[in-house]
Design an enzyme around this catalytic site. Structure first.
Site, short mmCIF file in Angstrom:
data_model
loop_
_atom_site.label_atom_id
_atom_site.label_comp_id
_atom_site.label_asym_id
_atom_site.label_seq_id
_atom_site.Cartn_x
_atom_site.Cartn_y
_atom_site.Cartn_z
N SER A 140 0.86 -1.19 0.00
CA SER A 140 0.00 0.00 0.00
C SER A 140 0.89 1.23 0.00
CB SER A 140 -0.87 0.01 1.26
OG SER A 140 -1.45 1.29 1.45
N TYR A 153 -1.68 -1.19 10.18
CA TYR A 153 -1.78 -1.55 8.75
C TYR A 153 -0.53 -1.09 8.00
CZ TYR A 153 -3.63 -1.17 3.92
OH TYR A 153 -3.83 -1.24 2.57
N1 LIG Z 1 -8.62 -0.08 -1.73
C1 LIG Z 1 -7.61 0.71 -1.39
O1 LIG Z 1 -7.73 1.93 -1.26
C2 LIG Z 1 -6.24 0.10 -1.18
C3 LIG Z 1 -5.13 0.95 -1.13
C4 LIG Z 1 -3.87 0.41 -0.93
C5 LIG Z 1 -3.73 -0.95 -0.79
N2 LIG Z 1 -4.82 -1.75 -0.83
C6 LIG Z 1 -4.62 -3.19 -0.68
O2 LIG Z 1 -5.20 -3.85 -1.79
C7 LIG Z 1 -5.69 -5.13 -1.36
C8 LIG Z 1 -7.16 -5.25 -1.72
O3 LIG Z 1 -7.86 -4.19 -1.16
P1 LIG Z 1 -9.42 -3.94 -1.44
O4 LIG Z 1 -9.69 -2.54 -1.03
O5 LIG Z 1 -9.76 -4.42 -2.78
O6 LIG Z 1 -10.04 -4.90 -0.31
P2 LIG Z 1 -11.56 -5.28 0.01
O7 LIG Z 1 -11.75 -4.99 1.46
O8 LIG Z 1 -12.52 -4.68 -0.95
O9 LIG Z 1 -11.54 -6.86 -0.20
C9 LIG Z 1 -10.70 -7.65 0.58
C10 LIG Z 1 -11.08 -9.12 0.37
O10 LIG Z 1 -10.20 -9.89 1.21
C11 LIG Z 1 -10.98 -10.87 1.89
N3 LIG Z 1 -10.32 -11.20 3.15
C12 LIG Z 1 -10.22 -10.43 4.26
N4 LIG Z 1 -9.58 -11.10 5.24
C13 LIG Z 1 -9.27 -12.32 4.73
C14 LIG Z 1 -8.61 -13.46 5.26
N5 LIG Z 1 -8.18 -13.50 6.52
N6 LIG Z 1 -8.45 -14.54 4.46
C15 LIG Z 1 -8.92 -14.52 3.20
N7 LIG Z 1 -9.55 -13.49 2.64
C16 LIG Z 1 -9.73 -12.39 3.40
C17 LIG Z 1 -12.33 -10.22 2.11
O11 LIG Z 1 -13.34 -11.20 2.32
C18 LIG Z 1 -12.52 -9.45 0.79
O12 LIG Z 1 -13.15 -10.23 -0.19
C19 LIG Z 1 -5.40 -5.21 0.13
O13 LIG Z 1 -4.15 -5.85 0.33
C20 LIG Z 1 -5.30 -3.77 0.54
O14 LIG Z 1 -4.52 -3.58 1.71
C21 LIG Z 1 -6.07 -1.26 -1.03
#
Ligand SMILES: NC(=O)c1ccc[n+]([C@@H]2O[C@H](COP(=O)([O-])OP(=O)(O)OC[C@H]3O[C@@H](n4cnc5c(N)ncnc54)[C@H](O)[C@@H]3O)[C@@H](O)[C@H]2O)c1
Length: 247
Positions: A140, A153
């Protein structure tokens, strides 16, 4: 469309929604058998159905060592190989740092850092056997920015970047590349409707590109690192955030 991933098996964790779902969609569209690995089995099943072909859903808690072992046993039984691992599953709580107690700190570390370790540990065993592998860990840009109200985080994602670098050294001799992608704020289901949603306008003002990111903006960078063409890229962090932190 070119089918760069025909014959390849790719595990994408957290692929039942958001960025993981977009990554799964692109890999499947180019021929991969995608394992939609997620805590939420119902949504994972729906995504696997949407992907079609040989892709399938698998319920897993990436923070549970036994469940990760069972996932790998199942994938090997079904496809006989693991070529690509995308560690995307994470939780993204938004809490002032002094309101985070130790139990909450550990909960975030278990999913966001231990989960990456557990998945890499198991998948890399199979990749070493075949002499080929692509591991992409989703970090991230909060790690680069030091974003407030997300200290555990940010620390976990820093750990993911460090682990990515160390693992690239350990696994390079076996033909396995290990890279990280750091998205900026992106309109995923996990972010929309939550406290992060209020940050979009401010983040946009800091970005070079003046709009909200969507999951489809992040997936192509991951797909590139999963491809054979990226074979000389390892230990890297590719920042994909519309020019927010300019790393
Ligand atoms: N969306 C953002 O703004 C953003 C920014 C930077 C980084 N990220 C990173 O991108 C990735 C995806 O983010 P997103 O926003 O699409 O997430 P999201 O919250 O929309 O989806 C996350 C998914 O992970 C699953 N999950 C959660 N805990 C779990 C576990 N213990 N085992 C298996 N599955 C699990 C959830 O059920 C969900 O389907 C993450 O690593 C997040 O940290 C996101």
């Amino acid at each position: 469309m070119e089918r760069r991933f025909a014959g390849r098996t790719a595990i994408v964790t957290g692929a039942a929604q958001g960025i993981g779902r977009a990554i799964a969609g692109e890999l499947a569209a180019e021929g991969a058998t995608v394992v939609v690995a997620d805590l939420n089995e119902t949504r994972a099943e729906a995504v696997a159905k949407e992907l079609g072909g040989s892709s399938f859903a698998a319920a897993v808690d990436v923070a549970d060592e036994g469940a990760v072992a069972e996932l790998h046993r199942h994938v090997m039984e079904r496809t006989g190989r693991i070529d690509i691992l995308v560690n995307n599953a994470a939780i993204q709580p938004f809490t002032p740092w002094d309101d985070v107690d130790f139990a909450e700190w550990r909960r975030i570390m278990r999913v966001d850092l231990d989960g990456v370790y557990l998945m890499c540990r198991k998948s890399s065993d199979e990749m070493r056997r075949s002499g080929y592998g692509r591991i992409i860990n989703i970090a991230s840009n909060t790690f680069l920015a030091g974003t407030p109200n997300m200290a555990p985080y940010v620390a976990a994602k820093g750990g993911v970047v460090g682990f990515t670098r160390a693992l690239s050294t350990e696994l390079g001799p076996y033909g396995i590349t290990v890279n990280a992608v750091s998205p900026g704020l992106t309109a995923s289901e996990g972010v929309l409707g939550g406290p992060h949603e209020d940050s979009f306008e401010f983040t946009k003002s800091l970005q070079s590109l003046k709009r909200r990111a969507v999951p489809a903006d992040i997936a192509p960078a991951v797909v590139f690192l999963a491809s054979e063409e990226a074979g000389w890229v390892t230990g890297s962090l590719l920042n994909v955030d519309g020019g927010h932190v300019r790393h």
